[in-house]
Design a protein around this motif. Structure first.
Motif, PDB file in Angstrom:
ATOM      1  N   ASN A   1       0.811  -1.218   0.000  1.00  0.00           N
ATOM      2  CA  ASN A   1       0.000   0.000   0.000  1.00  0.00           C
ATOM      3  C   ASN A   1       0.846   1.269   0.000  1.00  0.00           C
ATOM      4  OD1 ASN A   1      -2.618  -1.273   0.125  1.00  0.00           O
ATOM      5  ND2 ASN A   1      -1.997  -1.936   2.166  1.00  0.00           N
ATOM      6  N   GLY A   2       2.147   1.118   0.003  1.00  0.00           N
ATOM      7  CA  GLY A   2       3.049   2.267   0.041  1.00  0.00           C
ATOM      8  C   GLY A   2       3.542   2.555   1.442  1.00  0.00           C
ATOM      9  N   LEU A   3       2.652   2.694   2.376  1.00  0.00           N
ATOM     10  CA  LEU A   3       2.998   2.962   3.768  1.00  0.00           C
ATOM     11  C   LEU A   3       2.096   2.139   4.660  1.00  0.00           C
ATOM     12  CD1 LEU A   3       3.373   6.838   3.624  1.00  0.00           C
ATOM     13  CD2 LEU A   3       5.209   5.154   3.731  1.00  0.00           C
ATOM     14  N   PRO A   4       2.457   1.745   5.847  1.00  0.00           N
ATOM     15  CA  PRO A   4       3.757   1.986   6.462  1.00  0.00           C
ATOM     16  C   PRO A   4       4.806   1.073   5.834  1.00  0.00           C
ATOM     17  CG  PRO A   4       2.477   0.549   7.867  1.00  0.00           C
ATOM     18  CD  PRO A   4       1.604   0.898   6.675  1.00  0.00           C
ATOM     19  N   GLY A   5       5.996   1.246   6.222  1.00  0.00           N
ATOM     20  CA  GLY A   5       7.068   0.431   5.682  1.00  0.00           C
ATOM     21  C   GLY A   5       8.262   1.282   5.327  1.00  0.00           C
TER      22      GLY A   5
ATOM     23  N   GLY B   1       5.359  -4.665  -3.196  1.00  0.00           N
ATOM     24  CA  GLY B   1       5.484  -3.304  -2.693  1.00  0.00           C
ATOM     25  C   GLY B   1       4.670  -2.333  -3.526  1.00  0.00           C
ATOM     26  N   ALA B   2       5.215  -1.141  -3.694  1.00  0.00           N
ATOM     27  CA  ALA B   2       4.544  -0.080  -4.446  1.00  0.00           C
ATOM     28  C   ALA B   2       5.615   0.867  -4.977  1.00  0.00           C
ATOM     29  CB  ALA B   2       3.565   0.665  -3.539  1.00  0.00           C
ATOM     30  N   TRP B   3       5.210   1.798  -5.837  1.00  0.00           N
ATOM     31  CA  TRP B   3       6.127   2.827  -6.326  1.00  0.00           C
ATOM     32  C   TRP B   3       5.349   4.065  -6.734  1.00  0.00           C
ATOM     33  CZ3 TRP B   3       5.096   4.359 -11.265  1.00  0.00           C
ATOM     34  CH2 TRP B   3       4.547   3.439 -12.141  1.00  0.00           C
ATOM     35  N   ALA B   4       6.073   5.191  -6.771  1.00  0.00           N
ATOM     36  CA  ALA B   4       5.495   6.462  -7.218  1.00  0.00           C
ATOM     37  C   ALA B   4       6.560   7.222  -7.986  1.00  0.00           C
ATOM     38  CB  ALA B   4       5.019   7.281  -6.029  1.00  0.00           C
ATOM     39  N   ASN B   5       6.173   7.796  -9.119  1.00  0.00           N
ATOM     40  CA  ASN B   5       7.093   8.606  -9.915  1.00  0.00           C
ATOM     41  C   ASN B   5       6.677  10.069  -9.813  1.00  0.00           C
ATOM     42  OD1 ASN B   5       8.903   9.689 -11.672  1.00  0.00           O
ATOM     43  ND2 ASN B   5       8.079   8.738 -13.505  1.00  0.00           N
TER      44      ASN B   5
END
Length: 115
Positions: free
Chosen positions: A48-52, A71-75
């Motif tokens: 979900n991006g967070l927490p972590g 996991g996840a990612w954002a650009n």
């Protein structure tokens, strides 16, 4: 269309560079904006991006991905970021402002900023 014809059609499109091969790394487009500083690409070890844990990349060049689980990612960059497999083949291109949650990092070994 038969299954054989559909496969042949898909193979022809791939050979022409008109379609991307399906990958386990596709993930789902994020409906929520993941926190990532302007001008950076962020990789998360949580689906979900967070927490972590978050890894932030902002310098140009080839970077090894530290975690290869879900996991996840954002650009948050103004340009696209390319993701590569262990053999240096492009698996995915992350467009500016794009993000993914529930992303399988296992096929991704490297990312390149400022391509």
């Amino acid at each position: 269309m038969t299954k054989r014809a559909a496969i042949a059609c898909g193979a022809a499109l791939l050979g022409a560079g008109l379609a991307a091969p399906p990958t386990a790394a596709a993930g789902a487009p994020s409906s929520a904006t993941l926190p990532c500083g302007r001008g950076s690409f962020c990789a998360y070890d949580d689906p979900n991006g967070l927490p972590g844990t978050v890894w932030t990349f902002s310098s140009c060049g080839l970077h090894e991905v530290p975690d290869r689980g879900l996991g996840a990612w954002a650009n948050a960059r103004q340009d696209s970021v390319r993701m590569y497999d262990k053999n240096g083949h492009v698996v995915l291109t992350a467009r500016p402002g794009e993000s993914r949650t529930h992303f399988d990092w296992s096929p991704i070994w490297y990312i390149r900023l400022c391509d």
